[in-house]
Design a protein around this motif. Structure first.
Motif, PDB file in Angstrom:
ATOM      1  N   VAL A  11       1.847   3.334  -5.181  1.00 54.35           N
ATOM      2  CA  VAL A  11       1.099   4.385  -5.886  1.00 54.35           C
ATOM      3  C   VAL A  11       1.993   5.603  -6.106  1.00 54.35           C
ATOM      4  N   PHE A  12       2.775   5.968  -5.102  1.00 55.04           N
ATOM      5  CA  PHE A  12       3.684   7.103  -5.209  1.00 55.04           C
ATOM      6  C   PHE A  12       4.709   6.853  -6.319  1.00 55.04           C
ATOM      7  N   ASP A 116      16.276  23.783 -16.309  1.00 52.71           N
ATOM      8  CA  ASP A 116      15.314  23.758 -15.194  1.00 52.71           C
ATOM      9  C   ASP A 116      15.259  22.342 -14.615  1.00 52.71           C
ATOM     10  N   ALA A 117      16.121  22.066 -13.660  1.00 50.07           N
ATOM     11  CA  ALA A 117      16.240  20.721 -13.085  1.00 50.07           C
ATOM     12  C   ALA A 117      14.973  20.290 -12.354  1.00 50.07           C
ATOM     13  N   ASN A 118      14.209  21.218 -11.793  1.00 49.97           N
ATOM     14  CA  ASN A 118      12.994  20.848 -11.044  1.00 49.97           C
ATOM     15  C   ASN A 118      12.010  20.088 -11.909  1.00 49.97           C
ATOM     16  N   SER A 119      11.835  20.520 -13.143  1.00 51.93           N
ATOM     17  CA  SER A 119      10.877  19.873 -14.030  1.00 51.93           C
ATOM     18  C   SER A 119      11.284  18.438 -14.347  1.00 51.93           C
ATOM     19  N   ARG A 120      12.578  18.194 -14.438  1.00 50.99           N
ATOM     20  CA  ARG A 120      13.056  16.867 -14.814  1.00 50.99           C
ATOM     21  C   ARG A 120      13.165  15.913 -13.638  1.00 50.99           C
ATOM     22  N   SER A 121      13.378  16.427 -12.452  1.00 49.10           N
ATOM     23  CA  SER A 121      13.667  15.547 -11.320  1.00 49.10           C
ATOM     24  C   SER A 121      12.448  15.114 -10.516  1.00 49.10           C
ATOM     25  N   THR A 122      11.305  15.736 -10.726  1.00 46.56           N
ATOM     26  CA  THR A 122      10.123  15.420  -9.926  1.00 46.56           C
ATOM     27  C   THR A 122       9.725  13.953 -10.052  1.00 46.56           C
ATOM     28  N   GLY A 123       9.640  13.448 -11.269  1.00 43.82           N
ATOM     29  CA  GLY A 123       9.255  12.052 -11.478  1.00 43.82           C
ATOM     30  C   GLY A 123      10.223  11.092 -10.827  1.00 43.82           C
ATOM     31  N   ARG A 124      11.517  11.348 -10.998  1.00 37.84           N
ATOM     32  CA  ARG A 124      12.532  10.481 -10.382  1.00 37.84           C
ATOM     33  C   ARG A 124      12.424  10.492  -8.867  1.00 37.84           C
ATOM     34  N   PHE A 126       9.734  11.039  -7.048  1.00 34.05           N
ATOM     35  CA  PHE A 126       8.555  10.260  -6.667  1.00 34.05           C
ATOM     36  C   PHE A 126       8.848   8.760  -6.730  1.00 34.05           C
ATOM     37  N   ILE A 127       9.569   8.322  -7.758  1.00 33.38           N
ATOM     38  CA  ILE A 127       9.909   6.903  -7.896  1.00 33.38           C
ATOM     39  C   ILE A 127      10.784   6.456  -6.731  1.00 33.38           C
ATOM     40  N   GLY A 130       8.746   6.596  -3.413  1.00 29.88           N
ATOM     41  CA  GLY A 130       7.732   5.544  -3.444  1.00 29.88           C
ATOM     42  C   GLY A 130       8.330   4.167  -3.253  1.00 29.88           C
ATOM     43  N   ALA A 131       9.429   3.888  -3.935  1.00 29.25           N
ATOM     44  CA  ALA A 131      10.087   2.585  -3.801  1.00 29.25           C
ATOM     45  C   ALA A 131      10.604   2.386  -2.373  1.00 29.25           C
ATOM     46  N   ALA A 132      11.182   3.435  -1.795  1.00 29.53           N
ATOM     47  CA  ALA A 132      11.704   3.332  -0.420  1.00 29.53           C
ATOM     48  C   ALA A 132      10.568   3.054   0.566  1.00 29.53           C
ATOM     49  N   VAL A 133       9.451   3.730   0.407  1.00 31.82           N
ATOM     50  CA  VAL A 133       8.302   3.519   1.303  1.00 31.82           C
ATOM     51  C   VAL A 133       7.753   2.104   1.128  1.00 31.82           C
TER      52      VAL A 133
END
Length: 143
Positions: A11-12, A116-124, A126-127, A130-133
């Motif tokens: 889900v993450f 603004d790197a924060n806006s672009r990196s959030t999705g990555r 999470f992926i 999430g994949a690691a978990v």
């Protein structure tokens, strides 16, 4: 328990895919370009409360502070000042810093700032998390 970990990770990661997709759609819509600046930083506080396991009826509070850049830019003679959704405890941008703003010509309030790197990196992020978990859940399931 392992199945719950796998589901949580999936889900993450799916949320990360959604956020990435949303960012790409925004970037596709925002074709007009102008110069802007970091006008200020919006302070955001998030407080969590939980019961202290060692002391019944005692509540522990913790507050996290982050800062979202507020960008100012002009479109057709009208100044727009707007904060991004993403924030950081230690912003990399500086107040007054010049930035490039890409905005939606049909709705200039929709924009993104490549710096603004924060806006672009959030999705990555999470992926990856999430994949690691999810992988951890699979490993725990198999042993």
């Amino acid at each position: 328990m392992q199945i719950a970990i796998i589901i949580f990770g999936a889900v993450f990661a799916a949320l990360g895919v959604y956020l990435n997709s949303r960012q790409k759609k925004l970037m596709a819509r925002c074709t007009a370009r102008t110069e802007g600046r970091v006008a200020e930083f919006e302070r955001r506080e998030h407080t969590t409360e939980r019961e202290d396991p060692d002391m019944p009826n005692m509540i522990q509070r913790s507050t996290t502070v982050s800062f979202a850049p507020v960008f100012a830019y002009t479109v057709n003679g009208v100044e727009i000042k707007k904060a991004t959704a993403a924030s950081s405890a230690r912003p990399k941008l500086k107040e007054g810093q010049a930035v490039t703003v890409f905005y939606d010509p049909a709705d200039p309030g929709n924009f993104y700032v490549p710096e603004d790197a924060n806006s672009r990196s959030t999705g990555r992020l999470f992926i990856i998390i999430g994949a690691a978990v999810a992988v951890l859940g699979v490993v725990l399931f198999l042993i």
